[in-house]
Design a protein around this motif. Sequence first.
Motif, PDB file in Angstrom:
ATOM      1  N   GLY A   1      15.104 104.612 -18.111  1.00 45.90           N
ATOM      2  CA  GLY A   1      13.827 103.899 -17.963  1.00 45.90           C
ATOM      3  C   GLY A   1      12.959 104.057 -19.199  1.00 45.90           C
ATOM      4  N   PHE A   2      12.804 105.286 -19.641  1.00 46.23           N
ATOM      5  CA  PHE A   2      11.967 105.510 -20.828  1.00 46.23           C
ATOM      6  C   PHE A   2      12.587 104.880 -22.079  1.00 46.23           C
ATOM      7  CE2 PHE A   2       9.420 108.352 -18.370  1.00 46.23           C
ATOM      8  CZ  PHE A   2       8.228 108.433 -19.055  1.00 46.23           C
ATOM      9  N   SER A   3      13.918 104.924 -22.173  1.00 42.19           N
ATOM     10  CA  SER A   3      14.578 104.316 -23.339  1.00 42.19           C
ATOM     11  C   SER A   3      14.342 102.811 -23.342  1.00 42.19           C
ATOM     12  CB  SER A   3      16.087 104.584 -23.293  1.00 42.19           C
ATOM     13  OG  SER A   3      16.332 105.958 -23.319  1.00 42.19           O
ATOM     14  N   THR A   4      14.437 102.192 -22.157  1.00 41.60           N
ATOM     15  CA  THR A   4      14.234 100.741 -22.085  1.00 41.60           C
ATOM     16  C   THR A   4      12.802 100.389 -22.456  1.00 41.60           C
ATOM     17  OG1 THR A   4      15.843 100.718 -20.299  1.00 41.60           O
ATOM     18  CG2 THR A   4      14.553  98.734 -20.590  1.00 41.60           C
ATOM     19  N   ILE A   5      11.857 101.182 -21.972  1.00 38.98           N
ATOM     20  CA  ILE A   5      10.452 100.913 -22.316  1.00 38.98           C
ATOM     21  C   ILE A   5      10.234 101.105 -23.814  1.00 38.98           C
ATOM     22  CG2 ILE A   5       8.076 101.762 -22.025  1.00 38.98           C
ATOM     23  CD1 ILE A   5       8.917 102.473 -19.104  1.00 38.98           C
ATOM     24  N   GLN A   6      10.740 102.222 -24.310  1.00 41.21           N
ATOM     25  CA  GLN A   6      10.525 102.570 -25.719  1.00 41.21           C
ATOM     26  C   GLN A   6      11.148 101.560 -26.675  1.00 41.21           C
ATOM     27  OE1 GLN A   6       8.866 105.125 -27.138  1.00 41.21           O
ATOM     28  NE2 GLN A   6      10.112 106.270 -28.570  1.00 41.21           N
ATOM     29  N   PHE A   7      12.377 101.137 -26.371  1.00 39.54           N
ATOM     30  CA  PHE A   7      13.116 100.325 -27.345  1.00 39.54           C
ATOM     31  C   PHE A   7      13.176  98.834 -27.001  1.00 39.54           C
ATOM     32  CE2 PHE A   7      15.119 104.605 -27.540  1.00 39.54           C
ATOM     33  CZ  PHE A   7      14.605 104.965 -28.782  1.00 39.54           C
TER      34      PHE A   7
ATOM     35  N   LYS B   1      -1.915  96.731 -38.039  1.00 45.59           N
ATOM     36  CA  LYS B   1      -2.668  97.776 -37.319  1.00 45.59           C
ATOM     37  C   LYS B   1      -1.975  98.118 -36.001  1.00 45.59           C
ATOM     38  CE  LYS B   1      -6.420  95.200 -38.163  1.00 45.59           C
ATOM     39  NZ  LYS B   1      -7.791  94.681 -38.080  1.00 45.59           N
ATOM     40  N   GLU B   2      -1.463  97.107 -35.338  1.00 47.06           N
ATOM     41  CA  GLU B   2      -0.769  97.275 -34.052  1.00 47.06           C
ATOM     42  C   GLU B   2       0.574  96.546 -34.179  1.00 47.06           C
ATOM     43  OE1 GLU B   2      -0.898  99.048 -30.438  1.00 47.06           O
ATOM     44  OE2 GLU B   2      -2.724  98.919 -31.649  1.00 47.06           O
ATOM     45  N   ALA B   3       1.652  97.211 -33.770  1.00 45.24           N
ATOM     46  CA  ALA B   3       2.990  96.622 -33.963  1.00 45.24           C
ATOM     47  C   ALA B   3       3.068  95.227 -33.350  1.00 45.24           C
ATOM     48  CB  ALA B   3       4.045  97.517 -33.348  1.00 45.24           C
ATOM     49  N   PHE B   4       3.794  94.328 -34.020  1.00 44.03           N
ATOM     50  CA  PHE B   4       3.982  92.974 -33.495  1.00 44.03           C
ATOM     51  C   PHE B   4       4.750  93.016 -32.177  1.00 44.03           C
ATOM     52  CE2 PHE B   4       3.197  91.927 -37.917  1.00 44.03           C
ATOM     53  CZ  PHE B   4       2.450  90.767 -37.820  1.00 44.03           C
ATOM     54  N   LYS B   5       4.476  92.069 -31.300  1.00 46.96           N
ATOM     55  CA  LYS B   5       5.239  91.969 -30.055  1.00 46.96           C
ATOM     56  C   LYS B   5       6.618  91.380 -30.338  1.00 46.96           C
ATOM     57  CE  LYS B   5       1.845  93.289 -27.378  1.00 46.96           C
ATOM     58  NZ  LYS B   5       1.863  94.710 -26.969  1.00 46.96           N
ATOM     59  N   VAL B   6       6.701  90.654 -31.417  1.00 44.25           N
ATOM     60  CA  VAL B   6       7.982  90.074 -31.816  1.00 44.25           C
ATOM     61  C   VAL B   6       8.809  91.173 -32.484  1.00 44.25           C
ATOM     62  CG1 VAL B   6       9.037  88.386 -33.365  1.00 44.25           C
ATOM     63  CG2 VAL B   6       6.940  87.820 -32.125  1.00 44.25           C
ATOM     64  N   PRO B   7      10.064  91.368 -32.030  1.00 40.89           N
ATOM     65  CA  PRO B   7      10.819  92.503 -32.558  1.00 40.89           C
ATOM     66  C   PRO B   7      11.116  92.427 -34.054  1.00 40.89           C
ATOM     67  CG  PRO B   7      12.154  91.237 -30.994  1.00 40.89           C
ATOM     68  CD  PRO B   7      10.782  90.672 -30.949  1.00 40.89           C
ATOM     69  N   THR B   8      11.473  91.245 -34.538  1.00 31.07           N
ATOM     70  CA  THR B   8      11.785  91.120 -35.968  1.00 31.07           C
ATOM     71  C   THR B   8      10.970  89.973 -36.563  1.00 31.07           C
ATOM     72  OG1 THR B   8      14.016  91.883 -35.538  1.00 31.07           O
ATOM     73  CG2 THR B   8      13.645  90.809 -37.650  1.00 31.07           C
ATOM     74  N   VAL B   9      10.035  90.352 -37.421  1.00 27.88           N
ATOM     75  CA  VAL B   9       9.149  89.339 -38.020  1.00 27.88           C
ATOM     76  C   VAL B   9       9.541  89.144 -39.479  1.00 27.88           C
ATOM     77  CG1 VAL B   9       6.766  88.719 -38.559  1.00 27.88           C
ATOM     78  CG2 VAL B   9       7.279  90.061 -36.507  1.00 27.88           C
ATOM     79  N   LEU B  10       9.860  87.903 -39.834  1.00 27.66           N
ATOM     80  CA  LEU B  10      10.145  87.580 -41.236  1.00 27.66           C
ATOM     81  C   LEU B  10       8.963  86.783 -41.783  1.00 27.66           C
ATOM     82  CD1 LEU B  10      13.906  86.479 -41.110  1.00 27.66           C
ATOM     83  CD2 LEU B  10      12.970  88.722 -41.661  1.00 27.66           C
ATOM     84  N   VAL B  11       8.652  86.998 -43.065  1.00 28.49           N
ATOM     85  CA  VAL B  11       7.550  86.267 -43.699  1.00 28.49           C
ATOM     86  C   VAL B  11       8.135  85.257 -44.679  1.00 28.49           C
ATOM     87  CG1 VAL B  11       5.421  86.469 -45.031  1.00 28.49           C
ATOM     88  CG2 VAL B  11       6.182  88.372 -43.603  1.00 28.49           C
ATOM     89  N   PHE B  12       7.733  83.996 -44.503  1.00 25.32           N
ATOM     90  CA  PHE B  12       8.165  82.938 -45.424  1.00 25.32           C
ATOM     91  C   PHE B  12       6.949  82.445 -46.206  1.00 25.32           C
ATOM     92  CE2 PHE B  12      11.557  83.136 -42.407  1.00 25.32           C
ATOM     93  CZ  PHE B  12      12.698  82.770 -43.115  1.00 25.32           C
TER      94      PHE B  12
END
Lengths: 150, 344
Positions: free
Chosen positions: B100-106, A80-91
């Motif tokens: 700034g916006f790129s850093t926030i966004q990505f 529903k809301e993107a994970f805070k972790v950039p890359t999430v793998l499921v095991f």
Amino acid sequence: MIYALRKRHRKMWLLLGILLPIGFIAAVLAVPEMVVENDFDIKQPVLYSDIISSFEEEDYEVHLRKDANLPGRQVEFVVKEAFKVPTVLVFFSHQETETIQNTGVLGKIGGPGSHRFNLGNIANQNPQIYLLLYDKFKEQVFKKITIENE
Amino acid sequence: MALNYSAVLWNRQKKIYDKVMLGLIGLYLVLFVVLNLVFFSEITAETLIIRATGSCAIIMLHVILMIGPLCRMNSQYLPLLYNRRHLGVTMFILALIHGGFSTIQFHALGDVNPLVSLFLSNTEYFSLTNFPFQVLGFFALLILFLMAATSHDFWLKNLSPKVWKSLHMMVYVAYGLLIMHVMLGVLQLEKSPVYVMLLGLGMVSIIGLHLKAAFDEKKKEFRPESLADNGFIKVCDISDIAENRAKVVLIEGENIAIFKYDGKISAINNVCKHQNGPLGEGKIIDGCITCPWHGYQYLPENGQSPPPFKEKVTTYDVKVHNSTVYVNPNPHPEGTQVEPAKIV
């Protein structure tokens, strides 16, 4: 400009005049023939019709699914809301575990939406399914999920 | 030129310059946003801001880098140079919004420090196609920040013109980084060749203009073969110097501007005390040699700025014999009165 600065200026542009076009051409040559789209959606399996059990968190839900016309079980993550972790793998594991050793990787979870992984027939017999959410960047498990297979 | 400290020396020209600049930037941003909303209706506000400010900044950087060589080749462009600093600082602000916006966004929406994420989320530093191009933008922005932060005359005076100018020549490094930032970034995903061609055209224009201006100036350098017996060197005929203008010569490392005015000839050092501007490319206005860059003024017979100003440059002995102008390249101390040579 003073003479010394003018001379430095000339040398700098001679250098840039050589290096920049080389970099520019190299970058043009490096442009890939075909840009590969995120292949997650392309390989997304068909959604199994029936929910066996569910697990809910504030930002996501996990459903274990089955389908009379399709083999095995399916795990569906509804983000529903993107994970805070950039890359999430499921095991996935048949036994309760703290680490990803001796587990099987199901795949990667992307942004909001439905992410589905087929478990195959082997999961049918297990009373419980154990899932680990793994932070690829920090290389650590950040969530353990146990889901009933009844 | 001012005696008392003032944050910005506003005058009519600067106000017009800034209004035109802001008007053009506003027009570009509005057009960019409207066209994107028409053709890419699904675009998000963040993406629009990132693209609009980034493209505007790179276009402005090209304009800024063209002004210098254009002015050296044709003095008609000098009005563009007059307030280039405001152009540069405005460009930096746009680049900062983009960064700034790129850093926030990505990079700022995860649980990793955005700066760590910027450098480590993609570590394919040996790949061209997948190169972490944002790092190049980061370092370019850092250089532009240093330049914008030290753009005021306060820093020019405290760092010395030589150090200040060297620092500000880092813009060429930033330009190189930004070309590669764009080429290895957004243009790796772009199928249309138009953008690559436009950027290539801009790059070739900048390099071409700078090299042409540099080599034209090298050709103009006057280098006598030997010194005359009495220390004077033959420079040119009087008719070679236009009224209220100068001929610039380089003798034994001395950059000398020889001015003709009111039936007299005087020689001073060609380098302005303000930003090392070329005094010899300026002209005499109200009896004062006026730097073409920012209007700093010096009296031709003693190299001193008119009171109450205190800038001084070195002066040289000159003489005129049978309509030929001679100069002695041994400089007098800054601000020394030298009797002008009379044109008979």
